[in-house]
Design a protein around this motif. Structure first.
Motif, PDB file in Angstrom:
ATOM      1  N   ARG A 116     117.818 -46.793  62.680  1.00  0.00           N
ATOM      2  CA  ARG A 116     119.042 -47.608  62.650  1.00  0.00           C
ATOM      3  C   ARG A 116     118.831 -48.916  61.902  1.00  0.00           C
ATOM      4  NH1 ARG A 116     121.747 -47.027  68.663  1.00  0.00           N
ATOM      5  NH2 ARG A 116     122.282 -44.837  68.439  1.00  0.00           N
ATOM      6  N   ILE A 117     117.713 -49.594  62.150  1.00  0.00           N
ATOM      7  CA  ILE A 117     117.484 -50.861  61.439  1.00  0.00           C
ATOM      8  C   ILE A 117     117.262 -50.590  59.950  1.00  0.00           C
ATOM      9  CG2 ILE A 117     114.988 -51.055  61.824  1.00  0.00           C
ATOM     10  CD1 ILE A 117     115.434 -54.082  62.180  1.00  0.00           C
ATOM     11  N   ARG A 118     116.625 -49.470  59.638  1.00  0.00           N
ATOM     12  CA  ARG A 118     116.418 -49.098  58.234  1.00  0.00           C
ATOM     13  C   ARG A 118     117.765 -48.866  57.539  1.00  0.00           C
ATOM     14  NH1 ARG A 118     112.853 -44.150  58.074  1.00  0.00           N
ATOM     15  NH2 ARG A 118     111.253 -45.630  58.622  1.00  0.00           N
ATOM     16  N   ILE A 160     111.771 -54.035  55.179  1.00  0.00           N
ATOM     17  CA  ILE A 160     111.957 -54.836  56.386  1.00  0.00           C
ATOM     18  C   ILE A 160     110.612 -55.471  56.699  1.00  0.00           C
ATOM     19  CG2 ILE A 160     112.500 -54.816  58.850  1.00  0.00           C
ATOM     20  CD1 ILE A 160     114.117 -52.219  58.256  1.00  0.00           C
ATOM     21  N   ILE A 161     110.604 -56.783  56.879  1.00  0.00           N
ATOM     22  CA  ILE A 161     109.359 -57.447  57.253  1.00  0.00           C
ATOM     23  C   ILE A 161     109.474 -57.963  58.688  1.00  0.00           C
ATOM     24  CG2 ILE A 161     108.696 -58.037  54.892  1.00  0.00           C
ATOM     25  CD1 ILE A 161     109.738 -60.861  55.384  1.00  0.00           C
ATOM     26  N   GLU A 218     111.074 -53.391  70.696  1.00  0.00           N
ATOM     27  CA  GLU A 218     110.896 -53.791  72.089  1.00  0.00           C
ATOM     28  C   GLU A 218     111.643 -52.839  73.006  1.00  0.00           C
ATOM     29  OE1 GLU A 218     112.074 -57.839  72.620  1.00  0.00           O
ATOM     30  OE2 GLU A 218     110.667 -58.581  71.130  1.00  0.00           O
ATOM     31  N   THR A 219     111.191 -52.788  74.251  1.00  0.00           N
ATOM     32  CA  THR A 219     111.870 -51.993  75.265  1.00  0.00           C
ATOM     33  C   THR A 219     112.206 -52.876  76.456  1.00  0.00           C
ATOM     34  OG1 THR A 219     109.801 -51.385  76.359  1.00  0.00           O
ATOM     35  CG2 THR A 219     110.621 -49.889  74.674  1.00  0.00           C
ATOM     36  N   ALA A 229     115.164 -52.760  67.803  1.00  0.00           N
ATOM     37  CA  ALA A 229     114.301 -52.999  66.651  1.00  0.00           C
ATOM     38  C   ALA A 229     114.887 -54.176  65.889  1.00  0.00           C
ATOM     39  CB  ALA A 229     114.239 -51.758  65.768  1.00  0.00           C
ATOM     40  N   THR A 230     114.061 -55.182  65.643  1.00  0.00           N
ATOM     41  CA  THR A 230     114.502 -56.349  64.890  1.00  0.00           C
ATOM     42  C   THR A 230     113.511 -56.617  63.760  1.00  0.00           C
ATOM     43  OG1 THR A 230     113.315 -57.831  66.403  1.00  0.00           O
ATOM     44  CG2 THR A 230     115.645 -57.449  66.864  1.00  0.00           C
TER      45      THR A 230
END
Length: 79
Positions: free
Chosen positions: A29-31, A42-43, A48-49, A62-63
């Motif tokens: 999703r972040i991709r 993305i750097i 996290e959970t 995901a950040t």
């Protein structure tokens, strides 16, 4: 099946598999969001959970920073 494995002890493979799929879904999703913004990388990616309330649900997030990495042109010199 996961309930039986948890009573015996050790890794609960049914849950592990679902957690791994959820982790990769957060990364996908972040991709996709970065690509939609025109980024090609993305750097500082951080996955996290956290638990949701008192349920057995787990939230994955995901950040990171979406960036556009460009190749240096051949006529630029490096010191």
């Amino acid at each position: 099946m996961g309930g039986i494995e948890s009573m015996i002890g050790g890794e609960v493979t049914a849950f592990s598999s679902e957690i791994e799929k959820a982790r990769w879904e957060a990364i996908d999703r972040i991709r996709s969001r970065a690509k939609a913004m025109g980024a090609n990388a993305i750097i500082g990616l951080d996955v996290e959970t956290s638990s949701i309330g008192q349920s057995n649900a787990v939230l994955f997030s995901a950040t990171g920073t979406a960036v556009l990495i460009e190749q240096e042109s051949s006529n630029e010199t490096t010191n």
